[in-house]
Every structure is written in structure tokens, then in C-alpha cells.
Design a protein around this motif. Structure first.
Motif, PDB file in Angstrom:
ATOM      1  N   LEU A  46       0.842  -1.201   0.000  1.00 16.36           N
ATOM      2  CA  LEU A  46       0.000   0.000   0.000  1.00 16.36           C
ATOM      3  C   LEU A  46       0.875   1.248   0.000  1.00 16.36           C
ATOM      4  O   LEU A  46       2.055   1.209   0.378  1.00 16.36           O
ATOM      5  N   PHE A  47       0.279   2.362  -0.463  1.00 11.96           N
ATOM      6  CA  PHE A  47       0.927   3.675  -0.465  1.00 11.96           C
ATOM      7  C   PHE A  47       0.194   4.587   0.504  1.00 11.96           C
ATOM      8  O   PHE A  47      -1.040   4.528   0.619  1.00 11.96           O
ATOM      9  N   ILE A  48       0.958   5.438   1.160  1.00  7.68           N
ATOM     10  CA  ILE A  48       0.375   6.487   1.994  1.00  7.68           C
ATOM     11  C   ILE A  48       0.950   7.821   1.548  1.00  7.68           C
ATOM     12  O   ILE A  48       2.179   7.985   1.455  1.00  7.68           O
ATOM     13  N   GLU A  49       0.057   8.774   1.235  1.00  4.96           N
ATOM     14  CA  GLU A  49       0.463  10.130   0.848  1.00  4.96           C
ATOM     15  C   GLU A  49      -0.083  11.126   1.853  1.00  4.96           C
ATOM     16  O   GLU A  49      -1.267  11.072   2.218  1.00  4.96           O
ATOM     17  N   ILE A  50       0.815  12.025   2.329  1.00  3.34           N
ATOM     18  CA  ILE A  50       0.434  13.043   3.305  1.00  3.34           C
ATOM     19  C   ILE A  50       1.046  14.366   2.878  1.00  3.34           C
ATOM     20  O   ILE A  50       2.207  14.427   2.423  1.00  3.34           O
ATOM     21  N   ASN A  51       0.266  15.438   3.011  1.00  2.00           N
ATOM     22  CA  ASN A  51       0.774  16.768   2.686  1.00  2.00           C
ATOM     23  C   ASN A  51       1.965  17.084   3.575  1.00  2.00           C
ATOM     24  O   ASN A  51       1.922  16.898   4.792  1.00  2.00           O
ATOM     25  N   GLN A  52       3.047  17.578   2.946  1.00  2.00           N
ATOM     26  CA  GLN A  52       4.290  17.802   3.678  1.00  2.00           C
ATOM     27  C   GLN A  52       4.160  18.813   4.810  1.00  2.00           C
ATOM     28  O   GLN A  52       4.879  18.735   5.807  1.00  2.00           O
ATOM     29  N   TYR A  53       3.186  19.712   4.692  1.00  2.00           N
ATOM     30  CA  TYR A  53       3.046  20.750   5.731  1.00  2.00           C
ATOM     31  C   TYR A  53       2.317  20.221   6.970  1.00  2.00           C
ATOM     32  O   TYR A  53       2.262  20.909   7.993  1.00  2.00           O
ATOM     33  N   LEU A  54       1.769  19.010   6.885  1.00  2.00           N
ATOM     34  CA  LEU A  54       1.122  18.400   8.054  1.00  2.00           C
ATOM     35  C   LEU A  54       2.103  17.565   8.883  1.00  2.00           C
ATOM     36  O   LEU A  54       1.771  17.119   9.977  1.00  2.00           O
ATOM     37  N   LEU A  55       3.296  17.396   8.323  1.00  2.00           N
ATOM     38  CA  LEU A  55       4.289  16.558   8.997  1.00  2.00           C
ATOM     39  C   LEU A  55       5.192  17.425   9.855  1.00  2.00           C
ATOM     40  O   LEU A  55       5.775  18.393   9.386  1.00  2.00           O
ATOM     41  N   GLU A  56       5.316  17.069  11.122  1.00  2.00           N
ATOM     42  CA  GLU A  56       6.087  17.878  12.067  1.00  2.00           C
ATOM     43  C   GLU A  56       7.526  17.420  12.229  1.00  2.00           C
ATOM     44  O   GLU A  56       8.333  18.111  12.821  1.00  2.00           O
ATOM     45  N   SER A  57       7.876  16.240  11.743  1.00  2.00           N
ATOM     46  CA  SER A  57       9.244  15.731  11.858  1.00  2.00           C
ATOM     47  C   SER A  57       9.527  14.818  10.676  1.00  2.00           C
ATOM     48  O   SER A  57       8.650  14.527   9.862  1.00  2.00           O
ATOM     49  N   ASP A  58      10.797  14.397  10.596  1.00  2.00           N
ATOM     50  CA  ASP A  58      11.159  13.509   9.489  1.00  2.00           C
ATOM     51  C   ASP A  58      10.716  12.073   9.724  1.00  2.00           C
ATOM     52  O   ASP A  58      10.744  11.250   8.814  1.00  2.00           O
ATOM     53  N   LYS A  59      10.309  11.743  10.955  1.00  2.00           N
ATOM     54  CA  LYS A  59       9.758  10.431  11.265  1.00  2.00           C
ATOM     55  C   LYS A  59       8.475  10.623  12.050  1.00  2.00           C
ATOM     56  O   LYS A  59       8.505  10.963  13.228  1.00  2.00           O
ATOM     57  N   THR A  60       7.365  10.435  11.374  1.00  2.00           N
ATOM     58  CA  THR A  60       6.054  10.647  11.987  1.00  2.00           C
ATOM     59  C   THR A  60       5.409   9.306  12.282  1.00  2.00           C
ATOM     60  O   THR A  60       5.358   8.421  11.415  1.00  2.00           O
ATOM     61  N   ARG A  61       4.948   9.165  13.498  1.00  2.00           N
ATOM     62  CA  ARG A  61       4.276   7.910  13.875  1.00  2.00           C
ATOM     63  C   ARG A  61       2.824   7.982  13.418  1.00  2.00           C
ATOM     64  O   ARG A  61       2.086   8.900  13.775  1.00  2.00           O
ATOM     65  N   LEU A  62       2.424   7.016  12.614  1.00  2.00           N
ATOM     66  CA  LEU A  62       1.062   6.959  12.103  1.00  2.00           C
ATOM     67  C   LEU A  62       0.275   5.853  12.808  1.00  2.00           C
ATOM     68  O   LEU A  62       0.801   4.767  13.063  1.00  2.00           O
ATOM     69  N   GLU A  63      -0.975   6.140  13.080  1.00  2.00           N
ATOM     70  CA  GLU A  63      -1.889   5.126  13.621  1.00  2.00           C
ATOM     71  C   GLU A  63      -2.896   4.774  12.540  1.00  2.00           C
ATOM     72  O   GLU A  63      -3.516   5.659  11.939  1.00  2.00           O
ATOM     73  N   ILE A  64      -3.053   3.497  12.282  1.00  2.00           N
ATOM     74  CA  ILE A  64      -3.911   3.026  11.202  1.00  2.00           C
ATOM     75  C   ILE A  64      -4.901   2.020  11.764  1.00  2.00           C
ATOM     76  O   ILE A  64      -4.524   1.078  12.460  1.00  2.00           O
ATOM     77  N   GLU A  65      -6.180   2.241  11.456  1.00  2.00           N
ATOM     78  CA  GLU A  65      -7.235   1.330  11.893  1.00  2.00           C
ATOM     79  C   GLU A  65      -7.621   0.399  10.753  1.00  2.00           C
ATOM     80  O   GLU A  65      -7.652   0.807   9.583  1.00  2.00           O
ATOM     81  N   VAL A  66      -7.891  -0.861  11.123  1.00  2.00           N
ATOM     82  CA  VAL A  66      -8.285  -1.875  10.147  1.00  2.00           C
ATOM     83  C   VAL A  66      -9.766  -2.169  10.357  1.00  2.00           C
ATOM     84  O   VAL A  66     -10.201  -2.440  11.484  1.00  2.00           O
ATOM     85  N   TYR A  67     -10.546  -2.098   9.274  1.00  2.00           N
ATOM     86  CA  TYR A  67     -11.996  -2.295   9.342  1.00  2.00           C
ATOM     87  C   TYR A  67     -12.418  -3.477   8.475  1.00  2.00           C
ATOM     88  O   TYR A  67     -11.848  -3.736   7.414  1.00  2.00           O
ATOM     89  N   GLU A  68     -13.426  -4.199   8.960  1.00  2.00           N
ATOM     90  CA  GLU A  68     -14.173  -5.126   8.121  1.00  2.00           C
ATOM     91  C   GLU A  68     -15.541  -4.496   7.909  1.00  2.00           C
ATOM     92  O   GLU A  68     -16.386  -4.481   8.806  1.00  2.00           O
ATOM     93  N   GLY A  69     -15.738  -3.941   6.742  1.00  2.00           N
ATOM     94  CA  GLY A  69     -16.934  -3.140   6.516  1.00  2.00           C
ATOM     95  C   GLY A  69     -16.880  -1.906   7.384  1.00  2.00           C
ATOM     96  O   GLY A  69     -15.956  -1.082   7.280  1.00  2.00           O
ATOM     97  N   ASN A  70     -17.844  -1.774   8.304  1.00  2.00           N
ATOM     98  CA  ASN A  70     -17.878  -0.633   9.218  1.00  2.00           C
ATOM     99  C   ASN A  70     -17.395  -0.993  10.624  1.00  2.00           C
ATOM    100  O   ASN A  70     -17.439  -0.150  11.518  1.00  2.00           O
ATOM    101  N   GLN A  71     -16.945  -2.228  10.821  1.00  2.00           N
ATOM    102  CA  GLN A  71     -16.510  -2.673  12.146  1.00  2.00           C
ATOM    103  C   GLN A  71     -14.990  -2.671  12.252  1.00  2.00           C
ATOM    104  O   GLN A  71     -14.301  -3.297  11.457  1.00  2.00           O
ATOM    105  N   LYS A  72     -14.486  -1.933  13.249  1.00  2.00           N
ATOM    106  CA  LYS A  72     -13.046  -1.894  13.473  1.00  2.00           C
ATOM    107  C   LYS A  72     -12.604  -3.207  14.123  1.00  2.00           C
ATOM    108  O   LYS A  72     -13.170  -3.637  15.129  1.00  2.00           O
TER     109      LYS A  72
END
Length: 472
Positions: free
Chosen positions: A431-457
Motif C-alpha cells: 500500500l501507499f500512503i500520501e500526506i501533505n508535507q506541511y502536516l508533517l512535524e518531523s522527518d519520522k512521523t508515527r502513524l496510527e492506522i485502523e483496520v476495518y471489516e466493513g464498518n466494524q473496526k
């Protein structure tokens, strides 16, 4: 445990004769209160042992140790390679429990719970008694020439032993490859699964060898637990023990004479009948004290109690007791060492239960693709990742999707949209993740990603997003 001055018995084991050759043991058939208790305990444990791989909880085999596919089920809980730390902790808890049990009650595990002892004493030897008779008959048959009677009895016994060994091998195989797979292979026949059939034949041969010839040698030579108990036991541990104070007294053992009062003569209560020796499945004399060959089976207790009752002397000359209780009349105390093992066991069990309750049925891992740097896409920064989703349940997950949490961005899966994860299976991809550079506060940003089955996390995971150090 006994104060026997001659320690020469420790120079050899009861299954080796003076010339160093194997001496087969022909124990007398046990009977008595403890033997009856052991029979019921053994029958229950045998039922559990045989039924375990064929019982299912929520579609999971109750006990499974599939080392080839690295899948384990314990009490219906599935464990994957990612859960190996829980499996290891479970094994450590078991070891500490056995250590604590040994410190308090000696080698009682071997005589009452160990599958080797249960199969040998409660299955194979009972068949042997049924076909060949008790100790005396077996000794005579062993010395007898190979005539029709001996060939018939030995042949029937060995054939039944082979059938039971084959059954045990099938149960053992069900623990390893799974009962469903075993039944499928039975339907398709051995020709379709030649390697498995060869493995089954080897297991059968091993069990047949153990229960026909090797027998008690497993406990004496192969099993390390007998040597481990020497480190764990002390004079406060409860064992099957001979009361040498009462049995020896001032003048020692002596044959029974109903015309004399042993209390007045100073003779010990042991009448030197050797019934405790004849009934021992490992061929030792319990009166010599604690020995690594003793499996605490209690056969000698029943034999001695029967003799004591017949000569009107108190029972309990051989009983469960500690050395301090016999020599100093000291009551049992929960020592500091026992408290220490108990505390460790309690802590480990608490950690294990916590990890089991916190363990998820779904495990998602998202990692940056090795060797790939971030990419500029206009004002956006793009990172490429690999993902892996493991489904530990018996339910198929459909329409799986990902969502970023706490930051705006675009997440796209390569070649997949709303993909599936099979039951007790795994799905992976890129998978690819694209984020606007001005939203990033450091060169290593910790991302939290939720996994869903339909509408259920169903799961939440984290990963790291790389970007330039400066956007000036």
C-alpha cells in the motif's frame, strides 16, 4: 531418607544384574486403596489425553502442536508464530508448577499423572496380568521353554500391544497434524500420504519398543525429571517414604513371630517380607530411602498396609511423609522456598492471563518497504509499505479496508480494494500512503492506522512515515 549404613545399593540400579545385563522387572499386581484411586485418576487422564485432539472449541482443536505449520492450540486458544512468546510463557508456567509440586509433594507427578506411567501400569501391564498372570506366573513363563503355551500367550500379548501402540500413534499424530487432517488421510488411504504413513509406522514402532521392552528404563535412564528431583527435594518435601524410625527401632527388621511382642523385644515393625520390593514397578527397595528410580506410585504403601493389617500392626509404615516428619515428628510447614516458588508462579500466571485477555483475534502489521525512500508528489510525500493481516479466528473477514487516524492523508492498496482474509489464514500486500508535507512535524512521523471489516473496526496498528528534514 533411611538411616541405612550400607549405601552399596546406590552403585547400581534395580534393572541391571551383577553382570551389567538388563534385568527385567516382574512386579506383583498392586491392590489396595491408593491403587484404586490411581486407576480412576488414570482412566480420567487417559480419556482426556485421547479426547483432546478431537474436541473443538469455536472450531479450534482443543490441543494442537503443529510444529510443521507453526500452529499451536492450547485449551482451544490458537497460537501463531507471532504469539510464540505467549506459548513460551505458558510452557514456563507449566515448568514452575511442576517444580513447586515437586518441592512440596516429591515425584508424585510421575506416579499419578505422567502418560508413560499411566500407559505402562494401567494399560499394558493390566493386559499382561490378564494374559500371563501375576508375578509368580510371569516369572515361570519367562523361564519356560518356547512351547505352545508360551508362544500363544506371548503372541497374543505382543499383538494386542502392537494394536494399542498403533492407536496411541494415531492419537499422537492427531496432536501434530490435526484430527481433521488425520481423518482425511485415513479416507484417502496410505498410498496418497506415504510420508505420513511412514511417520505413523515409526511412531508405532517407538511406542511398541517402549512398552514392550524399554519400559521402566524410560523413567530411570531417559527422563531427566528423576535427576531434577534430587535438586528440588529436601527433608521437608513429602514423598512415599519408609518410616525407618518405627520400622527399624533398636534391633532392626526381623521376620514376624506371632508368639512375641515386638514392642518389648525392640524389633522394628518391618517384618522383612519384601512385598514392597516385589510390587515396585522399578525394582527398588523403598526401605533404602529416596532414590531417583522411585516414581511415587504408592504400590508399596498398599502392599505394606495389607501386611501390617494381617499381622495386627499399625498401618503407615510406608506412607506419604517428609523426612522431618519421620525423624523429628515435625508437622508439615510451607517453607520460604515453597512460598518463593508460589509467588513466582502467581506472577507468571497473572502475566499469562493478562496477555491472553489482551491478545487480539486479528493481528495487522504494516512496515515500510525495505530499501525504499520517500517520494515527492507535488506538495505530498509518499511512502510505500507492505502489510500483513493474520486472522486467528474461524470466521472469514470480508471487505477489509484501512483508515488513517489523527492526520489527513490518502491511503491506497495496490491491486486490492476490499480484500478478504480467510479463516485461520493470512493476507498480505502493498500500500501507499500520501500526506501533505506541511502536516508533517518531523522527518519520522508515527502513524496510527485502523483496520476495518466493513464498518466494524477489528484492529489498530502503527507504523512510521518518513519525510524530508526541512521543507524550506
Amino acid at each position: 531418607m533411611s538411616k541405612v549404613p550400607n549405601e552399596a545399593f546406590r552403585d547400581s540400579i534395580g534393572t541391571i544384574d551383577a553382570e551389567g545385563k538388563r534385568k527385567f522387572i516382574f512386579p506383583k499386581k498392586p491392590s489396595g486403596k491408593f491403587y484404586n484411586y490411581r486407576k480412576w485418576v488414570s482412566y480420567v487422564l487417559l480419556l482426556i489425553l485421547v479426547a483432546n485432539p478431537f474436541i473443538k472449541i469455536n472450531g479450534n482443536q482443543f490441543m494442537l502442536f503443529n510444529i510443521f505449520e507453526r500452529r499451536f492450540n492450547i485449551f482451544g486458544f490458537p497460537f501463531w508464530p507471532q504469539d510464540f512468546y505467549i506459548f513460551v510463557l505458558f510452557m514456563i508456567v507449566g515448568v514452575v508448577f511442576v517444580i513447586l509440586f515437586t518441592v512440596i509433594f516429591g515425584r508424585i507427578f510421575c506416579g499419578w499423572i505422567c502418560p508413560q506411567t499411566i500407559f505402562l501400569e494401567m494399560v499394558f501391564r493390566r493386559i499382561e496380568y490378564w494374559i500371563e498372570g501375576d508375578r509368580g506366573a510371569q516369572l515361570r513363563l519367562s523361564k519356560q521353554e518356547w512351547n505352545a503355551e508360551k508362544i500363544r500367550k506371548k503372541g497374543i500379548k505382543w499383538f494386542l500391544f502392537l494394536l494399542i501402540s498403533f492407536g496411541i500413534a494415531n492419537v499422537f499424530l492427531a496432536y501434530i497434524i490435526g484430527s481433521d487432517t488425520l481423518f482425511q488421510m485415513m479416507e484417502e488411504g496410505p498410498v496418497q500420504h506415504l510420508k505420513t504413513f511412514i511417520s505413523l509406522a515409526l511412531f508405532t514402532g517407538v511406542f511398541y519398543f517402549v512398552f514392550v521392552w524399554f519400559r521402566e528404563q524410560v523413567c530411570i535412564i531417559a527422563c531427566p525429571y528423576g535427576r531434577l528431583q534430587g535438586v528440588l527435594l529436601d527433608n521437608k518435601s513429602i514423598n512415599v517414604a519408609y518410616d525407618f524410625v518405627r520400622g527399624e527401632k533398636e534391633l532392626g527388621r526381623a521376620k514376624f513371630n506371632k508368639q512375641e511382642n515386638r514392642a518389648l523385644t525392640g524389633k522394628g515393625d518391618c517384618i522383612d517380607c519384601h512385598q514392597c520390593v516385589h510390587v515396585c514397578p522399578t525394582g527398588i527397595d523403598i526401605r533404602n530411602g529416596t532414590q531417583l528410580e522411585c516414581v511415587n506410585c504408592t504400590a508399596c504403601i498398599d502392599a505394606c498396609d495389607a501386611i501390617m493389617e494381617s499381622v495386627n500392626l499399625p498401618k503407615g509404615l510406608i506412607r506419604y511423609a517428609s523426612e522431618d516428619e519421620i525423624e523429628k515428628k515435625a508437622p508439615f510447614k510451607f517453607t520460604a522456598r515453597m512460598k518463593g516458588y508460589t509467588a513466582i508462579l502467581t506472577i507468571l500466571m497473572g502475566i499469562l492471563l493478562g496477555l491472553l485477555f489482551l491478545r487480539n483475534d486479528v493481528e495487522a502489521t504494516i512496515l515500510r518497504l525495505p530499501g525504499q525512500l520517500f517520494q515527492h508528489k507535488g506538495e505530498n510525500i509518499s511512502n510505500i509499505y507492505t502489510f500483513k493481516i493474520i486472522n486467528k479466528t474461524n470466521k472469514e473477514f470480508k471487505d477489509i479496508r484501512f483508515e488513517l487516524v489523527g492526520i489527513k492523508g490518502q491511503l491506497s492498496i495496490v491491486g486490492k480494494s476490499g480484500f478478504k482474509v480467510p479463516k485461520q489464514g493470512m493476507s498480505s500486500g502493498t500500500l501507499f500512503i500520501e500526506i501533505n508535507q506541511y502536516l508533517l512535524e518531523s522527518d519520522k512521523t508515527r502513524l496510527e492506522i485502523e483496520v476495518y471489516e466493513g464498518n466494524q473496526k477489528i484492529e489498530t496498528t502503527t507504523t512510521t512515515f518518513l519525510s524530508p528534514r526541512s521543507f524550506d
